[in-house]
Design a protein around this motif. Structure first.
Motif, PDB file in Angstrom:
ATOM      1  N   THR A  13       0.842  -1.191   0.000  1.00 30.16           N
ATOM      2  CA  THR A  13       0.000   0.000   0.000  1.00 30.16           C
ATOM      3  C   THR A  13       0.879   1.243   0.000  1.00 30.16           C
ATOM      4  O   THR A  13       1.707   1.427   0.892  1.00 30.16           O
ATOM      5  CB  THR A  13      -0.919   0.026   1.242  1.00 30.16           C
ATOM      6  OG1 THR A  13      -1.740  -1.143   1.224  1.00 30.16           O
ATOM      7  CG2 THR A  13      -1.808   1.254   1.225  1.00 30.16           C
ATOM      8  N   THR A  14       0.717   2.096  -1.008  1.00 30.04           N
ATOM      9  CA  THR A  14       1.531   3.307  -1.119  1.00 30.04           C
ATOM     10  C   THR A  14       0.697   4.580  -1.078  1.00 30.04           C
ATOM     11  O   THR A  14       1.248   5.674  -1.050  1.00 30.04           O
ATOM     12  CB  THR A  14       2.336   3.294  -2.431  1.00 30.04           C
ATOM     13  OG1 THR A  14       1.428   3.202  -3.539  1.00 30.04           O
ATOM     14  CG2 THR A  14       3.297   2.113  -2.471  1.00 30.04           C
ATOM     15  N   ILE A  15      -0.631   4.440  -1.092  1.00 32.69           N
ATOM     16  CA  ILE A  15      -1.504   5.612  -1.075  1.00 32.69           C
ATOM     17  C   ILE A  15      -2.142   5.735   0.303  1.00 32.69           C
ATOM     18  O   ILE A  15      -2.762   4.786   0.790  1.00 32.69           O
ATOM     19  CB  ILE A  15      -2.591   5.504  -2.153  1.00 32.69           C
ATOM     20  CG1 ILE A  15      -1.944   5.415  -3.542  1.00 32.69           C
ATOM     21  CG2 ILE A  15      -3.540   6.696  -2.092  1.00 32.69           C
ATOM     22  CD1 ILE A  15      -2.928   5.228  -4.661  1.00 32.69           C
ATOM     23  N   PRO A  16      -1.990   6.877   0.963  1.00 35.22           N
ATOM     24  CA  PRO A  16      -2.543   7.033   2.311  1.00 35.22           C
ATOM     25  C   PRO A  16      -4.063   6.883   2.314  1.00 35.22           C
ATOM     26  O   PRO A  16      -4.733   7.283   1.356  1.00 35.22           O
ATOM     27  CB  PRO A  16      -2.135   8.466   2.695  1.00 35.22           C
ATOM     28  CG  PRO A  16      -1.029   8.827   1.764  1.00 35.22           C
ATOM     29  CD  PRO A  16      -1.281   8.078   0.503  1.00 35.22           C
ATOM     30  N   PRO A  17      -4.634   6.302   3.365  1.00 38.15           N
ATOM     31  CA  PRO A  17      -6.097   6.229   3.470  1.00 38.15           C
ATOM     32  C   PRO A  17      -6.677   7.633   3.594  1.00 38.15           C
ATOM     33  O   PRO A  17      -6.026   8.544   4.112  1.00 38.15           O
ATOM     34  CB  PRO A  17      -6.324   5.410   4.743  1.00 38.15           C
ATOM     35  CG  PRO A  17      -5.076   5.604   5.548  1.00 38.15           C
ATOM     36  CD  PRO A  17      -3.965   5.719   4.544  1.00 38.15           C
ATOM     37  N   SER A  18      -7.878   7.816   3.114  1.00 35.41           N
ATOM     38  CA  SER A  18      -8.461   9.155   3.109  1.00 35.41           C
ATOM     39  C   SER A  18      -9.973   9.079   3.212  1.00 35.41           C
ATOM     40  O   SER A  18     -10.574   8.011   3.037  1.00 35.41           O
ATOM     41  CB  SER A  18      -8.074   9.905   1.832  1.00 35.41           C
ATOM     42  OG  SER A  18      -8.588   9.244   0.688  1.00 35.41           O
ATOM     43  N   CYS A  19     -10.575  10.221   3.496  1.00 35.89           N
ATOM     44  CA  CYS A  19     -12.026  10.383   3.492  1.00 35.89           C
ATOM     45  C   CYS A  19     -12.356  11.554   2.574  1.00 35.89           C
ATOM     46  O   CYS A  19     -11.951  12.688   2.853  1.00 35.89           O
ATOM     47  CB  CYS A  19     -12.562  10.666   4.897  1.00 35.89           C
ATOM     48  SG  CYS A  19     -12.492   9.272   6.034  1.00 35.89           S
ATOM     49  N   LEU A  20     -13.049  11.282   1.485  1.00 32.97           N
ATOM     50  CA  LEU A  20     -13.419  12.350   0.566  1.00 32.97           C
ATOM     51  C   LEU A  20     -14.536  13.196   1.171  1.00 32.97           C
ATOM     52  O   LEU A  20     -15.483  12.678   1.757  1.00 32.97           O
ATOM     53  CB  LEU A  20     -13.871  11.765  -0.771  1.00 32.97           C
ATOM     54  CG  LEU A  20     -12.796  11.056  -1.603  1.00 32.97           C
ATOM     55  CD1 LEU A  20     -13.420  10.471  -2.861  1.00 32.97           C
ATOM     56  CD2 LEU A  20     -11.671  11.999  -1.962  1.00 32.97           C
TER      57      LEU A  20
END
Length: 227
Positions: free
Chosen positions: A55-62
């Motif tokens: 996993t290289t993309i940080p978790p996020s909340c749109l």
């Protein structure tokens, strides 16, 4: 803005609270997370860069933020988002100025917002735009491939969901959207015309929104800049 925090060991997640009481007026503004509750789990953050998960993309909340076209809308939004799941009390402050349009702007060039999302998706469906071409459209609209588009691709498995989130980010004027002319029917039709599979949808939007004159003028202006 970057900030540091420590997880509450009894919860093991970070939650953004969007329904809290606001100290400053927010008249005319809407702040809406794309999922509820808006959670980021500790394991997802700790797994970032882990070779086993790749996993290289940080978790996020749109989150969608838009303002009503009304004289009562406050000119500057200052919206507090408390964080649950951290050891020390903390909140994020969303600051956003209201972008106004000149009185010479006509109907076809008025800025769109997240409330137009359903209409846009309907027009794309009616024009037989393939959802699989969402990345091509996103690039033409001014979205960044390495961050925004890759993040969407990582978070959603269905191309229909990717297309929806792509349009949502465009409506939020993310990345270089404003440099492409902002979020308007005209810029959407123009971007579709530049996509290999977008011409039918562009023609459909042009007919429905009566944009032909404005799109032609927009294209002529661009040609003049390049000549």
């Amino acid at each position: 803005e970057d900030f540091t925090f420590q997880f509450n060991p009894s919860l093991k997640y970070l939650q953004l609270i969007f329904d809290g009481r606001q100290l400053k007026p927010t008249t005319g503004w809407t702040v809406s997370p794309h999922k509820n509750p808006c959670l980021i789990r500790e394991r997802d953050i700790l797994g970032l860069g882990d070779n086993s998960t790749k996993t290289t993309i940080p978790p996020s909340c749109l989150v969608s933020i838009y303002a009503e076209n009304s004289p009562h809308t406050v000119p500057n939004l200052s919206y507090s988002v408390p964080l649950k799941g951290v050891q020390e009390q903390m909140e994020i402050i969303i600051n956003r100025p209201l972008r106004t349009m000149s009185s010479s702007d006509s109907g076809y060039s008025q800025a769109l917002n997240i409330s137009n999302l359903d209409a846009i998706l309907t027009y794309l469906k009616e024009g037989n735009f393939p959802s699989s071409s969402w990345q091509d459209l996103g690039l033409k609209l001014g979205l960044n491939y390495d961050t925004t588009l890759k993040n969407i691709e990582s978070n959603y498995s269905k191309v229909e969901d990717c297309l929806r989130e792509c349009i949502a980010k465009w409506l939020q004027r993310a990345d270089g959207v404003d440099a492409k002319g902002g979020a308007t029917w005209t810029t959407l039709a123009k971007a579709l015309e530049q996509c290999d599979s977008g011409r039918p949808s562009a023609d459909h939007i042009i007919r429905r929104r009566k944009l032909r004159k404005s799109v032609d003028r927009s294209q002529n202006d661009e040609h003049e800049l390049h000549d």
